[in-house]
Write a protein that holds these residues in place. Structure first.
Motif, PDB file in Angstrom:
ATOM      1  N   GLU A  29       0.817  -1.213   0.000  1.00 43.16           N
ATOM      2  CA  GLU A  29       0.000   0.000   0.000  1.00 43.16           C
ATOM      3  C   GLU A  29       0.856   1.270   0.000  1.00 43.16           C
ATOM      4  O   GLU A  29       0.354   2.359  -0.281  1.00 43.16           O
ATOM      5  N   THR A  30       2.129   1.147   0.304  1.00 47.76           N
ATOM      6  CA  THR A  30       2.995   2.338   0.335  1.00 47.76           C
ATOM      7  C   THR A  30       3.529   2.700  -1.056  1.00 47.76           C
ATOM      8  O   THR A  30       4.198   3.718  -1.199  1.00 47.76           O
ATOM      9  N   TYR A  31       3.259   1.863  -2.050  1.00 47.77           N
ATOM     10  CA  TYR A  31       3.703   2.131  -3.413  1.00 47.77           C
ATOM     11  C   TYR A  31       2.532   2.592  -4.267  1.00 47.77           C
ATOM     12  O   TYR A  31       1.392   2.161  -4.063  1.00 47.77           O
ATOM     13  N   PRO A  32       2.789   3.450  -5.240  1.00 48.25           N
ATOM     14  CA  PRO A  32       1.700   3.914  -6.102  1.00 48.25           C
ATOM     15  C   PRO A  32       1.209   2.810  -7.029  1.00 48.25           C
ATOM     16  O   PRO A  32       1.913   1.830  -7.284  1.00 48.25           O
ATOM     17  N   ASP A  33      -0.007   2.967  -7.531  1.00 54.69           N
ATOM     18  CA  ASP A  33      -0.518   2.041  -8.534  1.00 54.69           C
ATOM     19  C   ASP A  33       0.304   2.183  -9.814  1.00 54.69           C
ATOM     20  O   ASP A  33       0.952   3.210 -10.062  1.00 54.69           O
ATOM     21  N   ASP A  34       0.283   1.143 -10.634  1.00 52.67           N
ATOM     22  CA  ASP A  34       0.976   1.160 -11.932  1.00 52.67           C
ATOM     23  C   ASP A  34       2.460   1.496 -11.773  1.00 52.67           C
ATOM     24  O   ASP A  34       3.017   2.280 -12.544  1.00 52.67           O
ATOM     25  N   HIS A  35       3.103   0.880 -10.814  1.00 51.99           N
ATOM     26  CA  HIS A  35       4.486   1.238 -10.485  1.00 51.99           C
ATOM     27  C   HIS A  35       5.500   0.200 -10.961  1.00 51.99           C
ATOM     28  O   HIS A  35       6.588   0.558 -11.418  1.00 51.99           O
ATOM     29  N   PHE A  36       5.184  -1.081 -10.869  1.00 55.10           N
ATOM     30  CA  PHE A  36       6.158  -2.143 -11.126  1.00 55.10           C
ATOM     31  C   PHE A  36       6.021  -2.683 -12.549  1.00 55.10           C
ATOM     32  O   PHE A  36       4.929  -2.807 -13.090  1.00 55.10           O
ATOM     33  N   ASP A  37       7.186  -3.032 -13.133  1.00 60.07           N
ATOM     34  CA  ASP A  37       7.209  -3.609 -14.474  1.00 60.07           C
ATOM     35  C   ASP A  37       7.088  -5.122 -14.457  1.00 60.07           C
ATOM     36  O   ASP A  37       6.584  -5.721 -15.415  1.00 60.07           O
ATOM     37  N   LEU A  38       7.579  -5.731 -13.386  1.00 61.21           N
ATOM     38  CA  LEU A  38       7.558  -7.195 -13.299  1.00 61.21           C
ATOM     39  C   LEU A  38       7.435  -7.601 -11.841  1.00 61.21           C
ATOM     40  O   LEU A  38       8.119  -7.049 -10.971  1.00 61.21           O
ATOM     41  N   VAL A  39       6.562  -8.557 -11.582  1.00 58.92           N
ATOM     42  CA  VAL A  39       6.487  -9.209 -10.278  1.00 58.92           C
ATOM     43  C   VAL A  39       6.960 -10.636 -10.471  1.00 58.92           C
ATOM     44  O   VAL A  39       6.455 -11.355 -11.337  1.00 58.92           O
ATOM     45  N   ILE A  40       7.961 -11.040  -9.710  1.00 59.76           N
ATOM     46  CA  ILE A  40       8.408 -12.430  -9.734  1.00 59.76           C
ATOM     47  C   ILE A  40       8.510 -12.917  -8.308  1.00 59.76           C
ATOM     48  O   ILE A  40       9.166 -12.277  -7.471  1.00 59.76           O
ATOM     49  N   THR A  41       7.851 -14.032  -8.013  1.00 58.07           N
ATOM     50  CA  THR A  41       7.853 -14.506  -6.634  1.00 58.07           C
ATOM     51  C   THR A  41       7.469 -15.972  -6.557  1.00 58.07           C
ATOM     52  O   THR A  41       6.913 -16.541  -7.503  1.00 58.07           O
ATOM     53  N   THR A  80       1.619  -2.598 -18.850  1.00 57.13           N
ATOM     54  CA  THR A  80       2.512  -3.351 -19.736  1.00 57.13           C
ATOM     55  C   THR A  80       3.304  -4.417 -18.973  1.00 57.13           C
ATOM     56  O   THR A  80       4.195  -5.047 -19.556  1.00 57.13           O
ATOM     57  N   GLY A  81       2.989  -4.602 -17.702  1.00 59.28           N
ATOM     58  CA  GLY A  81       3.788  -5.482 -16.853  1.00 59.28           C
ATOM     59  C   GLY A  81       3.368  -6.934 -16.884  1.00 59.28           C
ATOM     60  O   GLY A  81       2.332  -7.313 -17.432  1.00 59.28           O
ATOM     61  N   SER A  82       4.202  -7.764 -16.244  1.00 57.37           N
ATOM     62  CA  SER A  82       3.977  -9.209 -16.159  1.00 57.37           C
ATOM     63  C   SER A  82       4.138  -9.687 -14.722  1.00 57.37           C
ATOM     64  O   SER A  82       4.792  -9.029 -13.901  1.00 57.37           O
ATOM     65  N   ILE A  83       3.549 -10.836 -14.437  1.00 54.08           N
ATOM     66  CA  ILE A  83       3.710 -11.505 -13.153  1.00 54.08           C
ATOM     67  C   ILE A  83       4.190 -12.932 -13.402  1.00 54.08           C
ATOM     68  O   ILE A  83       3.607 -13.661 -14.209  1.00 54.08           O
ATOM     69  N   CYS A  84       5.268 -13.316 -12.739  1.00 53.49           N
ATOM     70  CA  CYS A  84       5.753 -14.698 -12.742  1.00 53.49           C
ATOM     71  C   CYS A  84       5.487 -15.287 -11.362  1.00 53.49           C
ATOM     72  O   CYS A  84       6.072 -14.832 -10.374  1.00 53.49           O
TER      73      CYS A  84
END
Length: 318
Positions: A29-41, A80-84
């Protein structure tokens, strides 16, 4: 063991990594929306590992918990981002529940599109007694829209038949080589590993991090740097921001920095965050022990004692 020779001269060159202790659902919640290009986890599997024993959930409660986190991740991800999302199986009373089946629905209902279901195969793990031993896990690659990053060239593999040519009936292509000179698109079955394998082998085999692996820490489910960097190379660009909401001992942060990406890692365990911070510091100094990229998975020679049938077994069969 190998010292990292690819580390930047200074990790400060990237501005750029942030390891944060706390609950993912709160810190996101401390990060803005539409901020990350890739989530990998690789989220906790809820199978009773040491970091889960005090709060193991029913399958329904487990999925409900991660459903809320996925909701936040999708909001924080650029269009334009992706989630792995890398997972194994949930086991209850000997019954296997493939987690990727459940998670597919959670991402799909939010409009994400599955681009690949990748099989990560490895040789070692717990030996089962009442079913076949599990030797693979799955990695789901979702994009948020039809505009997404996919860099094929960094992960191409050699053509299996480089001399193959188009038939004489192919018009302008008649008689010309039919393959791409840069190599072919690898499969969604990852069995051979590393940079050397990009050039020498069409399949990827990434060993899991067990006791003798140079990257091994106290974390019981640590995934290898090669697995993270494969996704980072293919699904993001230099300068992009990569997020791991369950960062553990920092593998995805290290892989991101190695390839010029900024990175945010979150974990609720103070101990793991401390280890991750130490590993990142060692990486930045060029001192982190890592398994060399492209090193083949070792197979014992027939002449080695470990590969020979024990005399006791031979006597039993007589």
């Amino acid at each position: 063991m190998q010292k990292n020779m690819n580390a930047p001269l200074s990790c400060n060159d990237f501005s750029l990594f942030d390891l944060r202790e706390g609950l993912a659902e709160e810190i996101l919640e401390t990060y803005p929306d539409d901020h990350f290009d890739l989530v990998i986890t690789s989220p906790p599997y809820n199978i009773g590992k040491e970091y889960e024993r005090e709060e193991r959930l029913s399958l329904d409660d487990y999925l409900e918990w991660l459903d809320g986190i996925i909701e936040k991740l999708v909001k924080k991800l650029k269009n334009t981002g992706s989630i792995c999302w890398q997972v194994g199986n949930y086991i209850d009373a000997g019954e296997v529940f493939p987690l990727d089946i459940f998670f597919y629905q959670l991402f799909k209902k939010r409009g994400l599109k599955l681009r690949n279901r990748i099989i990560w195969r490895f040789n070692f793990g717990l030996n089962a007694t009442n079913r076949f031993s599990g030797r693979y896990e799955t990695l789901l690659w979702f994009s948020k829209s039809d505009e997404y990053t996919f860099n094929l060239d960094p992960v191409r593999v050699p053509q299996l038949y480089p001399g193959k040519r188009h038939s004489d009936k192919k018009g302008d292509k008649a008689g010309k080589p039919s393959g791409n000179p840069l190599g072919k698109n690898p499969s969604d079955y990852w069995e051979f590993s590393g940079e050397k394998a990009f050039k020498d082998d069409p399949v990827w085999d990434i060993p899991n991090v067990k006791s003798l692996h140079p990257e091994k820490t106290i974390h019981p489910c640590q995934f290898p740097i090669e697995l993270a960097e494969r996704c980072i190379l293919a699904f993001s660009n230099a300068g992009d921001v990569v997020l791991d909401p369950f960062v553990g001992t920092g593998t995805s942060v290290i892989a991101s920095l190695k390839h010029g990406r900024a990175s945010v890692g979150i974990d609720k365990s103070p101990e793991y965050v401390k280890i991750a911070t130490d590993r990142v510091s060692k990486f930045c100094a060029g001192e982190l022990a890592m398994r060399p990229s492209g090193k083949p998975v070792r197979r014992p020679k027939k002449t080695e004692k470990v590969a020979q049938v024990p005399e006791e077994w031979l006597q039993t069969n007589e």
